[in-house]
Enzyme design. Sequence first.
Site, mmCIF file in Angstrom:
data_model
loop_
_atom_site.group_PDB
_atom_site.id
_atom_site.type_symbol
_atom_site.label_atom_id
_atom_site.label_comp_id
_atom_site.label_asym_id
_atom_site.label_seq_id
_atom_site.Cartn_x
_atom_site.Cartn_y
_atom_site.Cartn_z
ATOM 1 N N LYS A 1 0.984 -0.776 0.268
ATOM 2 C CA LYS A 1 -0.087 -0.092 0.065
ATOM 3 C C LYS A 1 0.498 1.307 0.389
ATOM 4 O O LYS A 1 1.320 1.491 1.098
ATOM 5 C CB LYS A 1 -1.067 -0.070 1.681
ATOM 6 C CG LYS A 1 -2.182 1.463 1.275
ATOM 7 C CD LYS A 1 -2.662 0.938 2.400
ATOM 8 C CE LYS A 1 -4.144 2.719 2.632
ATOM 9 N NZ LYS A 1 -4.604 2.303 3.861
ATOM 10 N N LYS B 1 -2.173 -1.810 -3.198
ATOM 11 C CA LYS B 1 -2.737 -0.553 -3.763
ATOM 12 C C LYS B 1 -1.769 0.830 -4.006
ATOM 13 O O LYS B 1 -0.813 1.310 -3.355
ATOM 14 C CB LYS B 1 -3.560 -0.293 -2.677
ATOM 15 C CG LYS B 1 -4.353 1.039 -2.411
ATOM 16 C CD LYS B 1 -5.449 0.637 -0.930
ATOM 17 C CE LYS B 1 -5.936 1.440 -0.247
ATOM 18 N NZ LYS B 1 -6.204 1.563 1.008
HETATM 19 C C1 PBG Z 1 -7.330 2.989 5.001
HETATM 20 C C2 PBG Z 1 -7.930 2.822 3.594
HETATM 21 C C3 PBG Z 1 -7.568 4.237 2.951
HETATM 22 C C4 PBG Z 1 -7.849 3.623 1.820
HETATM 23 C C5 PBG Z 1 -8.641 1.811 2.012
HETATM 24 N N1 PBG Z 1 -8.358 2.593 2.801
HETATM 25 C C6 PBG Z 1 -7.035 5.347 2.515
HETATM 26 C C7 PBG Z 1 -5.477 5.550 3.148
HETATM 27 O O1 PBG Z 1 -4.990 5.286 3.423
HETATM 28 O O2 PBG Z 1 -5.938 7.087 4.221
HETATM 29 C C8 PBG Z 1 -8.502 3.781 0.079
HETATM 30 C C9 PBG Z 1 -8.969 3.167 -0.541
HETATM 31 C C10 PBG Z 1 -9.939 4.212 -1.634
HETATM 32 O O3 PBG Z 1 -8.665 5.812 -1.808
HETATM 33 O O4 PBG Z 1 -10.088 4.275 -2.287
HETATM 34 N N2 PBG Z 1 -6.241 3.077 5.898
#
Ligand code: PBG
Length: 324
Positions: A195, A248
Amino acid sequence: MSFVRLRRLRRNQQIRDLISQTQLSVKDLIMPYFVIEGRNKRESIASMPGLYHLSVNNLIEDIREAKRLGIKAILLFGVSQKKDGMGLESYRKNGIMQKAIKAIKKNIKDIVIITDVCLCGYTSHGHCGVLKTQDTIIDNDETLKILAKIALSHAEAGVDFVAPSAMMDGQVRAIRETLDRKGFRDVGIIAYSAKYASNFYGPFREALDSCPQFGDRKSYQLDFRNQDEALREIKQDIDEGADIIMVKPALAYLDVIYRAKQNFHIPIACYNVSGEYSLVKIASQEGIFNEKDTVLEILTSFKRAGANLIITYHAKEVARWLKD
Ligand code: PBG
Protein backbone atom coordinates in the site's frame (compact mmCIF):
# COMPACT_ATOMS: atom_id res chain seq x y z
CA MET A 1 7.21 -14.75 -40.06
CA SER A 2 4.51 -12.26 -40.91
CA PHE A 3 1.49 -11.15 -38.95
CA VAL A 4 -0.11 -9.38 -41.88
CA ARG A 5 -2.88 -11.93 -42.27
CA LEU A 6 -3.72 -11.87 -38.57
CA ARG A 7 -3.86 -8.09 -38.63
CA ARG A 8 -6.36 -8.32 -41.49
CA LEU A 9 -8.37 -11.03 -39.80
CA ARG A 10 -8.64 -8.88 -36.73
CA ARG A 11 -11.06 -6.63 -38.58
CA ASN A 12 -13.56 -9.30 -37.61
CA GLN A 13 -14.90 -8.91 -34.06
CA GLN A 14 -15.38 -12.68 -33.59
CA ILE A 15 -11.77 -13.31 -34.46
CA ARG A 16 -10.63 -10.54 -32.15
CA ASP A 17 -12.60 -12.19 -29.34
CA LEU A 18 -11.19 -15.59 -30.25
CA ILE A 19 -7.59 -14.48 -29.88
CA SER A 20 -8.07 -12.14 -26.92
CA GLN A 21 -5.82 -13.09 -24.02
CA THR A 22 -7.45 -11.39 -21.07
CA GLN A 23 -11.03 -11.75 -19.91
CA LEU A 24 -12.59 -9.40 -17.40
CA SER A 25 -15.39 -11.11 -15.54
CA VAL A 26 -17.93 -10.01 -12.96
CA LYS A 27 -16.54 -12.65 -10.62
CA ASP A 28 -13.28 -10.67 -10.41
CA LEU A 29 -14.98 -7.62 -8.94
CA ILE A 30 -15.32 -6.52 -5.33
CA MET A 31 -17.64 -3.59 -4.57
CA PRO A 32 -16.68 -1.27 -1.67
CA TYR A 33 -19.37 0.28 0.55
CA PHE A 34 -19.44 3.05 3.15
CA VAL A 35 -21.91 2.35 5.94
CA ILE A 36 -23.27 4.95 8.36
CA GLU A 37 -25.52 4.99 11.43
CA GLY A 38 -29.21 5.75 11.12
CA ARG A 39 -32.14 4.51 9.02
CA ASN A 40 -33.11 5.15 5.42
CA LYS A 41 -30.00 7.21 4.85
CA ARG A 42 -28.51 7.55 1.41
CA GLU A 43 -26.19 10.53 1.26
CA SER A 44 -24.16 11.26 -1.82
CA ILE A 45 -20.38 11.58 -1.50
CA ALA A 46 -19.36 14.82 -3.21
CA SER A 47 -15.84 13.74 -4.14
CA MET A 48 -17.05 10.43 -5.60
CA PRO A 49 -20.08 11.00 -7.85
CA GLY A 50 -22.39 7.99 -8.01
CA LEU A 51 -21.42 6.71 -4.57
CA TYR A 52 -23.29 7.02 -1.28
CA HIS A 53 -23.04 6.75 2.45
CA LEU A 54 -25.68 4.16 3.24
CA SER A 55 -27.40 3.25 6.49
CA VAL A 56 -27.63 -0.47 7.16
CA ASN A 57 -31.13 -0.99 5.69
CA ASN A 58 -30.19 0.77 2.45
CA LEU A 59 -26.87 -1.04 2.35
CA ILE A 60 -28.74 -4.35 2.38
CA GLU A 61 -30.87 -3.23 -0.56
CA ASP A 62 -27.83 -2.11 -2.52
CA ILE A 63 -25.97 -5.36 -1.88
CA ARG A 64 -29.02 -7.30 -3.04
CA GLU A 65 -28.84 -5.39 -6.30
CA ALA A 66 -25.08 -6.02 -6.61
CA LYS A 67 -25.71 -9.70 -6.05
CA ARG A 68 -28.38 -9.80 -8.72
CA LEU A 69 -25.79 -8.34 -11.09
CA GLY A 70 -23.47 -11.25 -10.28
CA ILE A 71 -21.09 -9.58 -7.82
CA LYS A 72 -19.73 -12.08 -5.34
CA ALA A 73 -17.92 -9.98 -2.76
CA ILE A 74 -18.12 -6.62 -1.02
CA LEU A 75 -15.64 -4.59 1.02
CA LEU A 76 -17.08 -2.64 3.94
CA PHE A 77 -15.94 0.61 5.54
CA GLY A 78 -17.62 2.02 8.64
CA VAL A 79 -18.03 5.77 8.85
CA SER A 80 -17.96 6.86 12.47
CA GLN A 81 -18.65 10.21 14.13
CA LYS A 82 -17.34 8.88 17.42
CA LYS A 83 -13.63 9.50 17.24
CA ASP A 84 -11.03 9.59 20.01
CA GLY A 85 -7.29 9.19 20.45
CA MET A 86 -7.48 5.40 20.72
CA GLY A 87 -10.20 4.64 18.16
CA LEU A 88 -12.31 2.83 20.78
CA GLU A 89 -15.39 2.79 18.58
CA SER A 90 -13.65 0.57 16.02
CA TYR A 91 -14.08 -2.66 17.98
CA ARG A 92 -17.28 -1.98 19.91
CA LYS A 93 -19.62 -4.96 19.76
CA ASN A 94 -22.44 -2.78 18.50
CA GLY A 95 -20.39 -0.39 16.41
CA ILE A 96 -21.52 0.44 12.89
CA MET A 97 -19.33 -2.18 11.18
CA GLN A 98 -20.31 -4.92 13.57
CA LYS A 99 -24.02 -4.13 13.13
CA ALA A 100 -23.67 -4.00 9.35
CA ILE A 101 -21.84 -7.36 9.14
CA LYS A 102 -24.51 -9.06 11.27
CA ALA A 103 -27.33 -7.57 9.22
CA ILE A 104 -25.79 -8.61 5.92
CA LYS A 105 -25.17 -12.15 7.17
CA LYS A 106 -28.73 -12.38 8.41
CA ASN A 107 -30.41 -11.00 5.31
CA ILE A 108 -28.30 -12.04 2.34
CA LYS A 109 -27.07 -15.48 1.47
CA ASP A 110 -23.85 -16.18 -0.33
CA ILE A 111 -22.17 -12.84 -0.50
CA VAL A 112 -18.53 -12.75 0.60
CA ILE A 113 -18.07 -10.05 3.22
CA ILE A 114 -14.67 -8.39 3.51
CA THR A 115 -14.02 -5.66 6.07
CA ASP A 116 -11.37 -3.00 6.17
CA VAL A 117 -9.44 -3.19 9.43
CA CYS A 118 -7.83 0.12 10.27
CA LEU A 119 -7.99 2.93 12.79
CA CYS A 120 -7.96 6.01 10.55
CA GLY A 121 -11.76 6.33 10.45
CA TYR A 122 -11.96 6.15 14.25
CA THR A 123 -9.07 8.21 15.59
CA SER A 124 -9.47 11.93 16.27
CA HIS A 125 -6.06 12.56 14.68
CA GLY A 126 -6.93 10.49 11.59
CA HIS A 127 -3.84 8.27 11.62
CA CYS A 128 -4.00 4.53 11.02
CA GLY A 129 -2.55 3.76 14.45
CA VAL A 130 -2.49 5.11 17.99
CA LEU A 131 0.20 7.59 18.99
CA LYS A 132 2.86 7.31 21.64
CA THR A 133 1.84 9.36 24.67
CA GLN A 134 2.19 13.09 24.05
CA ASP A 135 3.80 12.39 20.74
CA THR A 136 3.19 12.46 17.04
CA ILE A 137 4.85 9.09 16.46
CA ILE A 138 2.72 6.02 15.75
CA ASP A 139 3.00 3.28 18.34
CA ASN A 140 3.24 0.22 16.11
CA ASP A 141 2.94 -2.47 18.79
CA GLU A 142 0.08 -0.86 20.69
CA THR A 143 -1.73 -0.49 17.39
CA LEU A 144 -1.31 -4.21 16.65
CA LYS A 145 -3.31 -5.06 19.77
CA ILE A 146 -6.16 -2.82 18.67
CA LEU A 147 -6.14 -4.10 15.09
CA ALA A 148 -6.44 -7.64 16.47
CA LYS A 149 -9.41 -6.54 18.59
CA ILE A 150 -11.10 -4.97 15.55
CA ALA A 151 -10.56 -8.12 13.47
CA LEU A 152 -11.92 -10.27 16.29
CA SER A 153 -15.03 -8.09 16.64
CA HIS A 154 -15.66 -8.44 12.89
CA ALA A 155 -15.14 -12.20 13.09
CA GLU A 156 -17.63 -12.44 15.94
CA ALA A 157 -20.13 -10.54 13.81
CA GLY A 158 -19.68 -13.04 10.97
CA VAL A 159 -17.17 -11.63 8.48
CA ASP A 160 -15.54 -13.91 5.85
CA PHE A 161 -12.29 -11.98 5.32
CA VAL A 162 -10.68 -9.15 7.23
CA ALA A 163 -8.48 -6.78 5.28
CA PRO A 164 -5.94 -4.99 7.47
CA SER A 165 -4.97 -1.71 5.79
CA ALA A 166 -3.06 0.12 8.51
CA MET A 167 0.39 -0.90 7.20
CA MET A 168 1.62 -1.61 10.74
CA ASP A 169 4.52 -3.99 10.96
CA GLY A 170 3.34 -7.46 12.03
CA GLN A 171 -0.37 -6.75 11.60
CA VAL A 172 -1.16 -9.94 9.69
CA ARG A 173 0.50 -12.15 12.31
CA ALA A 174 -1.15 -10.32 15.20
CA ILE A 175 -4.58 -10.74 13.62
CA ARG A 176 -4.01 -14.35 12.55
CA GLU A 177 -2.89 -15.37 16.04
CA THR A 178 -5.87 -13.73 17.71
CA LEU A 179 -8.38 -15.18 15.27
CA ASP A 180 -6.92 -18.68 15.65
CA ARG A 181 -6.79 -18.47 19.41
CA LYS A 182 -10.42 -17.38 19.58
CA GLY A 183 -11.69 -20.13 17.31
CA PHE A 184 -11.95 -18.23 14.02
CA ARG A 185 -9.58 -20.34 11.96
CA ASP A 186 -11.79 -20.03 8.90
CA VAL A 187 -11.85 -16.26 8.77
CA GLY A 188 -9.40 -15.30 6.02
CA ILE A 189 -7.03 -12.37 5.68
CA ILE A 190 -6.66 -10.16 2.62
CA ALA A 191 -3.55 -8.16 3.36
CA TYR A 192 -3.12 -4.65 2.00
CA SER A 193 0.53 -5.62 1.63
CA ALA A 194 1.83 -3.16 -0.93
CA LYS A 195 0.00 0.00 0.00
CA TYR A 196 1.66 3.14 -1.25
CA ALA A 197 1.49 6.61 0.29
CA SER A 198 -0.64 7.86 -2.58
CA ASN A 199 -2.30 11.05 -3.67
CA PHE A 200 -5.06 8.97 -5.17
CA TYR A 201 -6.70 8.39 -1.75
CA GLY A 202 -7.95 11.99 -1.56
CA PRO A 203 -11.64 11.42 -2.34
CA PHE A 204 -11.80 8.43 0.00
CA ARG A 205 -10.48 10.43 2.93
CA GLU A 206 -13.29 12.88 2.41
CA ALA A 207 -15.79 10.00 2.30
CA LEU A 208 -14.43 8.49 5.52
CA ASP A 209 -13.50 11.79 7.16
CA SER A 210 -10.08 10.28 7.81
CA CYS A 211 -7.57 12.91 6.74
CA PRO A 212 -4.56 12.91 9.05
CA GLN A 213 -4.82 16.02 11.21
CA PHE A 214 -1.06 16.46 11.17
CA GLY A 215 1.74 15.01 9.07
CA ASP A 216 1.09 12.36 6.45
CA ARG A 217 1.20 8.59 6.14
CA LYS A 218 4.64 8.38 4.60
CA SER A 219 6.21 6.76 7.66
CA TYR A 220 4.05 3.64 7.34
CA GLN A 221 2.90 3.53 3.70
CA LEU A 222 5.29 2.77 0.84
CA ASP A 223 7.28 5.32 -1.15
CA PHE A 224 6.06 5.43 -4.76
CA ARG A 225 9.63 5.55 -6.02
CA ASN A 226 10.23 2.01 -4.78
CA GLN A 227 9.27 -1.38 -6.12
CA ASP A 228 11.46 -3.87 -4.24
CA GLU A 229 10.11 -2.98 -0.85
CA ALA A 230 6.61 -3.80 -2.07
CA LEU A 231 7.82 -7.34 -2.78
CA ARG A 232 9.38 -7.56 0.68
CA GLU A 233 6.12 -6.45 2.27
CA ILE A 234 4.15 -9.01 0.27
CA LYS A 235 6.56 -11.80 1.23
CA GLN A 236 6.34 -10.86 4.86
CA ASP A 237 2.53 -10.87 4.81
CA ILE A 238 2.45 -14.27 3.15
CA ASP A 239 4.83 -15.59 5.82
CA GLU A 240 2.60 -14.11 8.50
CA GLY A 241 -0.46 -15.92 7.17
CA ALA A 242 -2.14 -13.75 4.51
CA ASP A 243 -4.49 -15.73 2.24
CA ILE A 244 -4.72 -13.08 -0.47
CA ILE A 245 -2.39 -10.13 -0.95
CA MET A 246 -3.15 -6.70 -2.38
CA VAL A 247 -1.46 -3.97 -4.37
CA LYS A 248 -2.87 -0.48 -3.87
CA PRO A 249 -3.47 1.79 -5.76
CA ALA A 250 -3.75 -0.18 -8.99
CA LEU A 251 -3.45 1.95 -12.12
CA ALA A 252 -0.17 3.70 -11.37
CA TYR A 253 1.23 0.43 -9.93
CA LEU A 254 0.75 -2.13 -12.70
CA ASP A 255 4.47 -2.96 -12.51
CA VAL A 256 4.04 -3.93 -8.88
CA ILE A 257 1.05 -6.15 -9.69
CA TYR A 258 3.05 -7.78 -12.47
CA ARG A 259 6.06 -8.48 -10.30
CA ALA A 260 3.88 -9.78 -7.49
CA LYS A 261 2.29 -12.21 -9.93
CA GLN A 262 5.67 -13.40 -11.21
CA ASN A 263 7.08 -13.90 -7.73
CA PHE A 264 4.26 -15.27 -5.59
CA HIS A 265 1.73 -17.99 -6.18
CA ILE A 266 -1.15 -16.66 -4.19
CA PRO A 267 -4.30 -14.79 -5.25
CA ILE A 268 -3.54 -11.14 -5.93
CA ALA A 269 -6.04 -8.36 -5.40
CA CYS A 270 -5.60 -4.79 -6.54
CA TYR A 271 -7.46 -1.72 -5.34
CA ASN A 272 -8.70 0.67 -8.01
CA VAL A 273 -8.84 3.49 -5.45
CA SER A 274 -11.07 6.51 -5.01
CA GLY A 275 -8.87 8.95 -6.94
CA GLU A 276 -8.67 6.63 -9.92
CA TYR A 277 -12.46 6.31 -9.81
CA SER A 278 -13.17 10.01 -9.52
CA LEU A 279 -10.76 10.97 -12.30
CA VAL A 280 -12.57 8.78 -14.80
CA LYS A 281 -16.04 9.44 -13.43
CA ILE A 282 -15.81 13.21 -13.41
CA ALA A 283 -14.03 13.44 -16.77
CA SER A 284 -16.71 11.18 -18.24
CA GLN A 285 -19.46 13.36 -16.86
CA GLU A 286 -17.74 16.26 -18.57
CA GLY A 287 -17.86 14.33 -21.83
CA ILE A 288 -14.08 13.94 -22.04
CA PHE A 289 -14.08 10.13 -21.82
CA ASN A 290 -16.44 7.43 -22.91
CA GLU A 291 -16.91 6.04 -19.40
CA LYS A 292 -17.72 2.45 -20.28
CA ASP A 293 -14.86 1.94 -22.73
CA THR A 294 -12.35 3.68 -20.48
CA VAL A 295 -13.28 1.78 -17.34
CA LEU A 296 -13.23 -1.56 -19.16
CA GLU A 297 -9.80 -0.76 -20.57
CA ILE A 298 -8.44 0.17 -17.14
CA LEU A 299 -9.86 -2.86 -15.34
CA THR A 300 -8.69 -5.21 -18.09
CA SER A 301 -5.18 -3.81 -17.71
CA PHE A 302 -5.19 -4.91 -14.05
CA LYS A 303 -5.98 -8.45 -15.13
CA ARG A 304 -3.40 -8.34 -17.90
CA ALA A 305 -0.81 -7.31 -15.30
CA GLY A 306 -1.74 -10.34 -13.20
CA ALA A 307 -4.43 -9.33 -10.71
CA ASN A 308 -7.02 -11.97 -9.86
CA LEU A 309 -9.37 -9.70 -7.94
CA ILE A 310 -10.23 -6.05 -8.47
CA ILE A 311 -11.68 -3.86 -5.77
CA THR A 312 -13.44 -1.09 -7.65
CA TYR A 313 -16.14 1.51 -7.08
CA HIS A 314 -17.16 0.90 -10.70
CA ALA A 315 -18.09 -2.72 -9.85
CA LYS A 316 -21.86 -2.46 -10.18
CA GLU A 317 -21.72 -0.49 -13.42
CA VAL A 318 -19.16 -2.87 -14.88
CA ALA A 319 -21.32 -5.83 -13.90
CA ARG A 320 -24.16 -4.23 -15.85
CA TRP A 321 -21.99 -3.58 -18.89
CA LEU A 322 -20.63 -7.13 -18.89
CA LYS A 323 -24.20 -8.45 -18.96
CA ASP A 324 -25.10 -6.50 -22.10
C1 PBG B 1 -7.44 3.09 5.33
C2 PBG B 1 -7.70 3.02 3.89
C3 PBG B 1 -7.45 3.96 2.86
C4 PBG B 1 -8.04 3.44 1.72
C5 PBG B 1 -8.57 2.21 2.05
N1 PBG B 1 -8.33 1.96 3.39
C6 PBG B 1 -6.87 5.30 2.78
C7 PBG B 1 -5.71 5.82 3.44
O1 PBG B 1 -4.70 5.15 3.67
O2 PBG B 1 -5.83 7.00 3.75
C8 PBG B 1 -8.09 4.14 0.40
C9 PBG B 1 -9.15 3.71 -0.51
C10 PBG B 1 -9.43 4.61 -1.63
O3 PBG B 1 -8.79 5.66 -1.85
O4 PBG B 1 -10.36 4.25 -2.37
N2 PBG B 1 -6.20 3.08 5.80
